[in-house]
Motif scaffolding. Structure first.
Motif, PDB file in Angstrom:
ATOM      1  N   LEU A 158       0.845  -1.185   0.000  1.00 18.30           N
ATOM      2  CA  LEU A 158       0.000   0.000   0.000  1.00 18.30           C
ATOM      3  C   LEU A 158       0.878   1.232   0.000  1.00 18.30           C
ATOM      4  O   LEU A 158       1.931   1.262   0.660  1.00 18.30           O
ATOM      5  CB  LEU A 158      -0.900   0.021   1.246  1.00 18.30           C
ATOM      6  CG  LEU A 158      -1.874  -1.130   1.433  1.00 18.30           C
ATOM      7  CD1 LEU A 158      -2.595  -0.981   2.770  1.00 18.30           C
ATOM      8  CD2 LEU A 158      -2.888  -1.177   0.305  1.00 18.30           C
ATOM      9  N   LEU A 159       0.464   2.248  -0.713  1.00 18.99           N
ATOM     10  CA  LEU A 159       1.184   3.518  -0.690  1.00 18.99           C
ATOM     11  C   LEU A 159       0.948   4.204   0.654  1.00 18.99           C
ATOM     12  O   LEU A 159      -0.181   4.289   1.126  1.00 18.99           O
ATOM     13  CB  LEU A 159       0.683   4.434  -1.819  1.00 18.99           C
ATOM     14  CG  LEU A 159       1.052   4.030  -3.245  1.00 18.99           C
ATOM     15  CD1 LEU A 159       0.290   4.895  -4.243  1.00 18.99           C
ATOM     16  CD2 LEU A 159       2.557   4.158  -3.477  1.00 18.99           C
ATOM     17  N   VAL A 160       2.020   4.704   1.246  1.00 22.54           N
ATOM     18  CA  VAL A 160       1.902   5.394   2.531  1.00 22.54           C
ATOM     19  C   VAL A 160       1.002   6.611   2.388  1.00 22.54           C
ATOM     20  O   VAL A 160       0.186   6.904   3.269  1.00 22.54           O
ATOM     21  CB  VAL A 160       3.291   5.804   3.056  1.00 22.54           C
ATOM     22  CG1 VAL A 160       3.160   6.769   4.241  1.00 22.54           C
ATOM     23  CG2 VAL A 160       4.074   4.571   3.495  1.00 22.54           C
ATOM     24  N   ARG A 161       1.094   7.321   1.277  1.00 25.37           N
ATOM     25  CA  ARG A 161       0.272   8.525   1.128  1.00 25.37           C
ATOM     26  C   ARG A 161      -1.201   8.192   0.984  1.00 25.37           C
ATOM     27  O   ARG A 161      -2.065   8.993   1.333  1.00 25.37           O
ATOM     28  CB  ARG A 161       0.753   9.400  -0.033  1.00 25.37           C
ATOM     29  CG  ARG A 161       0.905   8.722  -1.356  1.00 25.37           C
ATOM     30  CD  ARG A 161       1.726   9.619  -2.299  1.00 25.37           C
ATOM     31  NE  ARG A 161       2.428   8.855  -3.296  1.00 25.37           N
ATOM     32  CZ  ARG A 161       1.993   8.667  -4.553  1.00 25.37           C
ATOM     33  NH1 ARG A 161       0.852   9.223  -4.927  1.00 25.37           N
ATOM     34  NH2 ARG A 161       2.682   7.964  -5.407  1.00 25.37           N
ATOM     35  N   GLU A 162      -1.519   6.994   0.500  1.00 22.04           N
ATOM     36  CA  GLU A 162      -2.922   6.582   0.463  1.00 22.04           C
ATOM     37  C   GLU A 162      -3.436   6.347   1.882  1.00 22.04           C
ATOM     38  O   GLU A 162      -4.548   6.760   2.232  1.00 22.04           O
ATOM     39  CB  GLU A 162      -3.090   5.303  -0.357  1.00 22.04           C
ATOM     40  CG  GLU A 162      -4.543   4.852  -0.472  1.00 22.04           C
ATOM     41  CD  GLU A 162      -4.708   3.559  -1.247  1.00 22.04           C
ATOM     42  OE1 GLU A 162      -5.867   3.104  -1.368  1.00 22.04           O
ATOM     43  OE2 GLU A 162      -3.700   3.007  -1.718  1.00 22.04           O
ATOM     44  N   VAL A 163      -2.599   5.705   2.703  1.00 18.72           N
ATOM     45  CA  VAL A 163      -2.978   5.444   4.086  1.00 18.72           C
ATOM     46  C   VAL A 163      -3.113   6.748   4.857  1.00 18.72           C
ATOM     47  O   VAL A 163      -4.105   6.993   5.548  1.00 18.72           O
ATOM     48  CB  VAL A 163      -1.953   4.524   4.773  1.00 18.72           C
ATOM     49  CG1 VAL A 163      -2.307   4.341   6.248  1.00 18.72           C
ATOM     50  CG2 VAL A 163      -1.877   3.176   4.066  1.00 18.72           C
ATOM     51  N   VAL A 164      -2.105   7.633   4.732  1.00 17.10           N
ATOM     52  CA  VAL A 164      -2.108   8.905   5.455  1.00 17.10           C
ATOM     53  C   VAL A 164      -3.268   9.780   4.996  1.00 17.10           C
ATOM     54  O   VAL A 164      -3.949  10.425   5.808  1.00 17.10           O
ATOM     55  CB  VAL A 164      -0.764   9.642   5.263  1.00 17.10           C
ATOM     56  CG1 VAL A 164      -0.817  11.029   5.899  1.00 17.10           C
ATOM     57  CG2 VAL A 164       0.381   8.836   5.875  1.00 17.10           C
ATOM     58  N   GLY A 165      -3.518   9.807   3.683  1.00 12.80           N
ATOM     59  CA  GLY A 165      -4.627  10.611   3.164  1.00 12.80           C
ATOM     60  C   GLY A 165      -5.953  10.178   3.724  1.00 12.80           C
ATOM     61  O   GLY A 165      -6.809  11.005   4.058  1.00 12.80           O
TER      62      GLY A 165
END
Length: 228
Positions: free
Chosen positions: A19-26
């Motif tokens: 998973l992309l970290v920015r997807e999780v953080v977003g």
């Protein structure tokens, strides 16, 4: 710059995929914004904008170097829409709070407004489906268009203080979750499952707040010269 490079490239391994970290953080920022919205806090809007900016880069995968990610134009477009409508909602809630009241007072939409919301959702989906298809959005394209239009209407309804906006989110989640799973955006899909439960809770919280709202009491003595 090193942090931004890390944010764009970092991934979290999950089984055989990642998973992309920015997807999780977003999505975490989106969840915080939803929580703030349920509590009618002004900070919900700027927090949501940060999450929208991050998710915009996720759903425009091919433009940001994610060659294996599906491009969802409806999902990407709605992040831009979120930012624009959030600025409106932010200003509206802040002005209300500065006026001495709460950020927003929940209210039921009128019958005409409800019909308008339903019509806009259906007509908007039909109108945007061929547009998104021509631009190369992920199949089924109508689902991408549905989530885009529904998200626009829900965000606008939140800014207006309509209790029904939570139910529009439920309709968006019902269609959006299968779409996101099929497109491989698992973090966002799982978050949408949680959103579905959360939006139902938010609906009842706002409905109760509307029910418990105290009627305004006239504190000024009536003018005896006015004939009633």
């Amino acid at each position: 710059m090193d942090f931004l490079r890390w944010l764009f490239d970092a991934q979290v391994p999950v089984g055989s995929s990642s998973l992309l970290v920015r997807e999780v953080v977003g999505n975490i920022f989106g969840l915080l914004s939803a929580l703030g919205g349920m509590r009618r806090k002004v900070w919900a809007w700027p927090v949501g904008i940060i999450g929208n900016a991050l998710l915009l880069t996720v759903f425009l995968g091919s433009l940001f170097g994610d060659a294996d990610s599906a491009t969802l134009l409806g999902q990407a477009g709605r992040q831009i829409m979120f930012i624009a409508v959030s600025v409106y909602g932010w200003r509206r809630w802040q002005q209300s709070k500065n006026g001495g009241g709460t950020a927003v007072t929940p209210q039921w939409a009128s019958g005409t407004e409800r019909l308008g919301l339903v019509a806009a959702l259906l007509i908007g989906t039909v109108a945007l489906t061929p547009v998104f298809a021509r631009l190369g959005s992920y199949e089924p394209v109508w689902a991408d268009a549905w989530t885009f239009v529904g998200s626009l209407l829900a965000t606008y309804g939140m800014a207006k203080g309509w209790v029904e906006f939570w139910l529009i989110w439920v309709a968006v989640d019902i269609v959006g979750v299968p779409l996101l799973f099929s497109a491989g955006y698992y973090a966002t899909a799982f978050m949408y499952v949680f959103y579905g439960i959360f939006t139902l809770i938010g609906f009842f919280v706002w409905a109760k707040a509307k029910k418990d709202e105290k009627p305004e009491v006239e504190t000024v003595m009536p003018d005896p010269r006015v004939v009633r």
